[in-house]
Design a protein around this motif. Structure first.
Motif, PDB file in Angstrom:
ATOM      1  N   GLY A   1       0.789  -1.223   0.000  1.00 33.25           N
ATOM      2  CA  GLY A   1       0.000   0.000   0.000  1.00 33.25           C
ATOM      3  C   GLY A   1       0.821   1.272   0.000  1.00 33.25           C
ATOM      4  O   GLY A   1       0.549   2.197  -0.769  1.00 33.25           O
ATOM      5  N   ILE A   2       1.853   1.344   0.848  1.00 35.90           N
ATOM      6  CA  ILE A   2       2.632   2.570   0.947  1.00 35.90           C
ATOM      7  C   ILE A   2       3.398   2.845  -0.335  1.00 35.90           C
ATOM      8  O   ILE A   2       3.608   4.001  -0.716  1.00 35.90           O
TER       9      ILE A   2
ATOM     10  N   VAL B   1      -9.739  -5.059  -7.468  1.00 39.02           N
ATOM     11  CA  VAL B   1      -8.618  -4.875  -6.544  1.00 39.02           C
ATOM     12  C   VAL B   1      -9.010  -5.360  -5.157  1.00 39.02           C
ATOM     13  O   VAL B   1     -10.055  -4.957  -4.624  1.00 39.02           O
ATOM     14  N   ALA B   2      -8.189  -6.220  -4.584  1.00 40.69           N
ATOM     15  CA  ALA B   2      -8.375  -6.684  -3.213  1.00 40.69           C
ATOM     16  C   ALA B   2      -7.336  -6.024  -2.324  1.00 40.69           C
ATOM     17  O   ALA B   2      -6.145  -6.007  -2.660  1.00 40.69           O
ATOM     18  N   ILE B   3      -7.780  -5.459  -1.206  1.00 43.70           N
ATOM     19  CA  ILE B   3      -6.876  -4.768  -0.288  1.00 43.70           C
ATOM     20  C   ILE B   3      -6.899  -5.487   1.050  1.00 43.70           C
ATOM     21  O   ILE B   3      -7.969  -5.679   1.651  1.00 43.70           O
TER      22      ILE B   3
ATOM     23  N   VAL C   1      -4.316   3.860   5.864  1.00 45.10           N
ATOM     24  CA  VAL C   1      -3.583   3.681   4.616  1.00 45.10           C
ATOM     25  C   VAL C   1      -4.396   2.850   3.648  1.00 45.10           C
ATOM     26  O   VAL C   1      -4.472   3.151   2.448  1.00 45.10           O
ATOM     27  N   ALA C   2      -5.036   1.802   4.141  1.00 43.32           N
ATOM     28  CA  ALA C   2      -5.870   0.960   3.282  1.00 43.32           C
ATOM     29  C   ALA C   2      -7.014   1.766   2.675  1.00 43.32           C
ATOM     30  O   ALA C   2      -7.363   1.577   1.496  1.00 43.32           O
ATOM     31  N   MET C   3      -7.593   2.673   3.457  1.00 42.48           N
ATOM     32  CA  MET C   3      -8.678   3.516   2.933  1.00 42.48           C
ATOM     33  C   MET C   3      -8.159   4.441   1.834  1.00 42.48           C
ATOM     34  O   MET C   3      -8.809   4.635   0.808  1.00 42.48           O
ATOM     35  N   ASP C   4      -6.986   5.005   2.051  1.00 45.46           N
ATOM     36  CA  ASP C   4      -6.389   5.867   1.026  1.00 45.46           C
ATOM     37  C   ASP C   4      -6.091   5.078  -0.242  1.00 45.46           C
ATOM     38  O   ASP C   4      -6.286   5.569  -1.360  1.00 45.46           O
TER      39      ASP C   4
ATOM     40  N   THR D   1      -3.720  -7.511  -5.854  1.00 49.53           N
ATOM     41  CA  THR D   1      -3.875  -7.554  -4.406  1.00 49.53           C
ATOM     42  C   THR D   1      -2.892  -6.565  -3.786  1.00 49.53           C
ATOM     43  O   THR D   1      -1.708  -6.562  -4.132  1.00 49.53           O
ATOM     44  N   ILE D   2      -3.402  -5.715  -2.906  1.00 49.51           N
ATOM     45  CA  ILE D   2      -2.548  -4.723  -2.255  1.00 49.51           C
ATOM     46  C   ILE D   2      -2.531  -4.989  -0.755  1.00 49.51           C
ATOM     47  O   ILE D   2      -3.583  -5.091  -0.117  1.00 49.51           O
ATOM     48  N   ILE D   3      -1.340  -5.122  -0.207  1.00 50.63           N
ATOM     49  CA  ILE D   3      -1.161  -5.379   1.225  1.00 50.63           C
ATOM     50  C   ILE D   3      -0.955  -4.046   1.936  1.00 50.63           C
ATOM     51  O   ILE D   3      -0.001  -3.317   1.661  1.00 50.63           O
ATOM     52  N   ALA D   4      -1.866  -3.728   2.839  1.00 54.42           N
ATOM     53  CA  ALA D   4      -1.797  -2.458   3.573  1.00 54.42           C
ATOM     54  C   ALA D   4      -2.036  -2.731   5.050  1.00 54.42           C
ATOM     55  O   ALA D   4      -3.094  -2.423   5.601  1.00 54.42           O
TER      56      ALA D   4
END
Length: 405
Positions: free
Chosen positions: A223-224, A239-241, A247-250, A331-334
């Motif tokens: 995420g960052i 997109v899966a977060i 940060v995940a919301m952003d 997939t985004i890891i936050a």
């Protein structure tokens, strides 16, 4: 000033015990600021706000007002709280455009500030106003740190961050961009070159990993890293977060603005780490939320989850027998960030905590004499206003230290 803002100012009860001030992490004297504005002393109000919080224009926009000033306002008990942050946003932003710096008698001491995020900017501005010769060492090409590279432009405009670059010039604060401490230059080199004190405000920029299969796949991102330059990524439509912090919301809101059609955030429990405001903004923008999804692994098709079972108190008591594959283009890891360790690894006697953060004493000094730190690099990911508040203490501690040696 818009008439609605003056109307808002006139609603203030001028409480003898201002709970709004108690709720503000940096204790902005809200009643005094409002009273100055109501009495035609806007210039004094602007200066007071900046002196108390050099990032007042930023905090007025991104602070969690519902839990801080507005949330503590007595007016909120029976109606609508005073929206002081709207007043502060207007006057503080305008002040950045017109701020003038009187000639400052320069001191001999040079101070190095590592990082130009909220902590570094605060310390640099305070010390420069006291006459110290300040140089900021910034890893990236522009100043701002998390303000520029970690908060989406639709939440905090880079034009506002650029105003601080102008203030640094007015204060004769030098900036060395694209300079990493712990690489070609080390802390010992700064002391060698006559810097009398060093402040570390490098934040937390290393993504926290999950330690699961699939984190290195080409459609998996952190995420960052995504927020730093979303235009460099091609996420696809789904997109899966992983994570439900701010940060995940952003990340979710940014992905939607960059063309994603289905954005879903997943949490292993029913706890939401993000503020209510950020959650509602993400929901309004079109993000979806799934609870009780514990990440197991990530495949090229998307993340695989173990589905939680909850008791009557919403506590996880077990998982379904079969994991569930979720289809996603990316997939985004936050799930939070940790500090980079270059400075620690290259500085003798600089002690970190078990989490890899810098240890400091009550005066914000690290285990190395003359080296101070504050903000996220000390406590982990936190709000801008908390970083500014602690950095004010660090700036005072640096001055006390230099006056004593």
């Amino acid at each position: 000033m818009g008439i609605h803002l003056m109307t808002e100012a006139n609603r203030c009860l001028q409480c003898k015990k201002p709970m709004c001030m108690e709720g503000c992490p940096i204790h902005t004297n809200i009643p005094v600021a409002i009273n100055l504005i109501k009495n035609g002393k806007r210039d004094e109000a602007e200066e007071m706000l900046f002196e108390n919080n050099p990032l007042s224009a930023v905090c007025a926009i991104i602070c969690n007002h519902e839990e801080q000033c507005a949330g503590h306002c007595v007016m909120a008990r029976k109606g609508s709280p005073i929206r002081f942050y709207e007043i502060e946003k207007y006057v503080s932003d305008a002040y950045l455009d017109k701020i003038e710096v009187d000639p400052i008698e320069k001191r001999d001491e040079k101070i190095a500030v590592i990082g130009s995020g909220p902590a570094g900017l605060t310390v640099a501005i305070i010390l420069a106003k006291k006459g110290y010769r300040v140089t900021i060492f910034e890893e990236k090409d522009k100043i701002g740190g998390m303000l520029r590279y970690g908060i989406p432009d639709f939440r905090l405009s880079n034009d506002l961050v650029d105003k601080y670059a102008d203030i640094l010039k007015k204060l004769d604060i030098k900036v060395r961009p694209n300079t990493v401490l712990g690489g070609a230059l080390k802390i010992e080199d700064l002391f060698r070159d006559s810097y009398k004190a060093i402040f570390i405000g490098t934040g937390v920029w290393r993504p926290k990993t999950l330690g699961i299969v699939g984190e290195s796949l080409d459609n998996v991102h952190f995420g960052i890293a995504y927020l730093a330059n979303p235009d460099a990524f091609h996420l696809g439509k789904r997109v899966a977060i992983i994570g439900m912090g701010n940060v995940a919301m952003d990340v979710a809101r940014t992905a939607i603005r960059h063309g994603a059609k289905e954005v879903t955030l997943y949490a292993r429990s029913k706890r939401i780490a993000a503020s209510n405001d950020e959650l509602e903004y993400a929901r309004f923008d079109g993000a979806d939320f799934k609870f009780g999804y514990a990440i197991k692994e990530i495949t090229e098709a998307g993340p695989v989850f173990n589905i939680a079972k909850f008791d009557e108190d919403d506590k996880v008591v077990g998982y379904e027998d079969e994991p569930v594959q979720v289809e996603a283009d990316s997939t985004i890891i936050a799930v939070s960030q940790v500090a980079k360790n270059k400075i620690i690894l290259t500085t003798k006697d600089l002690k970190p905590s078990e989490r890899g953060l810098l240890l400091i004493d009550d005066n914000c000094m690290t285990s190395v004499p003359g080296v101070f730190a504050a903000g996220d690099v000390v406590h982990g990911s936190n709000t801008v206003v908390h970083a500014v508040d602690e950095s004010k203490r660090a700036a005072k501690a640096i001055m006390d230290y230099l006056n004593a040696v």
